[in-house]
Design a protein around this motif. Sequence first.
Motif, PDB file in Angstrom:
ATOM      1  N   LYS A  45      -8.285  -7.101   8.411  1.00  0.00           N
ATOM      2  CA  LYS A  45      -9.432  -6.903   9.223  1.00  0.00           C
ATOM      3  C   LYS A  45      -9.090  -6.530  10.854  1.00  0.00           C
ATOM      4  O   LYS A  45      -9.610  -5.732  11.466  1.00  0.00           O
ATOM      5  N   ALA A  46      -7.903  -7.275  11.321  1.00  0.00           N
ATOM      6  CA  ALA A  46      -7.224  -7.283  12.535  1.00  0.00           C
ATOM      7  C   ALA A  46      -6.755  -5.551  12.624  1.00  0.00           C
ATOM      8  O   ALA A  46      -6.672  -4.770  13.653  1.00  0.00           O
ATOM      9  N   VAL A  47      -5.821  -4.970  11.533  1.00  0.00           N
ATOM     10  CA  VAL A  47      -5.361  -4.072  11.310  1.00  0.00           C
ATOM     11  C   VAL A  47      -6.415  -2.756  11.486  1.00  0.00           C
ATOM     12  O   VAL A  47      -6.359  -1.837  12.183  1.00  0.00           O
ATOM     13  N   GLU A  75      -9.397   0.703   2.258  1.00  0.00           N
ATOM     14  CA  GLU A  75      -8.895  -0.397   3.186  1.00  0.00           C
ATOM     15  C   GLU A  75      -7.547  -0.544   2.994  1.00  0.00           C
ATOM     16  O   GLU A  75      -6.710  -0.332   3.990  1.00  0.00           O
ATOM     17  N   ARG A  76      -6.940  -0.696   1.887  1.00  0.00           N
ATOM     18  CA  ARG A  76      -5.654  -0.751   1.595  1.00  0.00           C
ATOM     19  C   ARG A  76      -4.788   0.487   2.061  1.00  0.00           C
ATOM     20  O   ARG A  76      -3.583   0.397   2.535  1.00  0.00           O
ATOM     21  N   GLN A  77      -5.287   1.639   1.682  1.00  0.00           N
ATOM     22  CA  GLN A  77      -4.534   2.708   2.121  1.00  0.00           C
ATOM     23  C   GLN A  77      -4.509   2.807   3.582  1.00  0.00           C
ATOM     24  O   GLN A  77      -3.550   3.203   4.169  1.00  0.00           O
ATOM     25  N   SER A  80      -1.974   0.345   4.664  1.00  0.00           N
ATOM     26  CA  SER A  80      -0.421   0.562   4.329  1.00  0.00           C
ATOM     27  C   SER A  80       0.127   1.804   5.443  1.00  0.00           C
ATOM     28  O   SER A  80       0.939   1.891   5.761  1.00  0.00           O
ATOM     29  N   LEU A  81      -1.139   2.654   5.670  1.00  0.00           N
ATOM     30  CA  LEU A  81      -0.596   3.958   6.544  1.00  0.00           C
ATOM     31  C   LEU A  81      -0.405   3.259   8.040  1.00  0.00           C
ATOM     32  O   LEU A  81       0.605   3.600   8.716  1.00  0.00           O
ATOM     33  N   ALA A  82      -1.110   2.350   8.295  1.00  0.00           N
ATOM     34  CA  ALA A  82      -0.938   1.795   9.619  1.00  0.00           C
ATOM     35  C   ALA A  82       0.381   1.005   9.731  1.00  0.00           C
ATOM     36  O   ALA A  82       1.251   0.873  10.760  1.00  0.00           O
ATOM     37  N   GLN A  83       0.853  -0.027   8.668  1.00  0.00           N
ATOM     38  CA  GLN A  83       2.014  -0.807   8.658  1.00  0.00           C
ATOM     39  C   GLN A  83       3.220   0.253   8.512  1.00  0.00           C
ATOM     40  O   GLN A  83       4.256  -0.206   9.076  1.00  0.00           O
ATOM     41  N   SER A  84       3.106   1.416   7.964  1.00  0.00           N
ATOM     42  CA  SER A  84       4.222   2.070   8.070  1.00  0.00           C
ATOM     43  C   SER A  84       4.352   3.091   9.257  1.00  0.00           C
ATOM     44  O   SER A  84       5.272   3.941   9.330  1.00  0.00           O
TER      45      SER A  84
END
Length: 115
Positions: A45-47, A75-77, A80-84
């Motif tokens: 949720k924070a991301v 949401e998972r996509q 993952s885009l944000a974390q990468s």
Amino acid sequence: MSGSPDEEKLEELRQKKMEQLQDRADAQGEGSQEAAQQQADAQKKAVLRQHLTDEARKRLNTVKMSKPQFGEQVERQVVSLAQSGRIQGKIDDDKMKQLLKELKPDSQSFDIQRR
């Protein structure tokens, strides 16, 4: 991260909160899996809050209400885009529409020809 002091402080506070949640989960023992799930949800949720505009979040919530599995996939996509680090700025409503179109499962189309 862009390296601004506010974002660094915010990330530091998030890390401390995650460590506190992890410590609580470790102390509980039995409920550790549930606490880990809550921690993962809070982090997700924070991301999403950080990388989506209000309109994009509303659109995503609408999709989740009508198609929960597809909403979770989106949401998972995004996470993952944000974390990468592949998201520059925030995802607005137009970018969210484009992302939904890309991830939408192929629907069958029928071409009926009459003679």
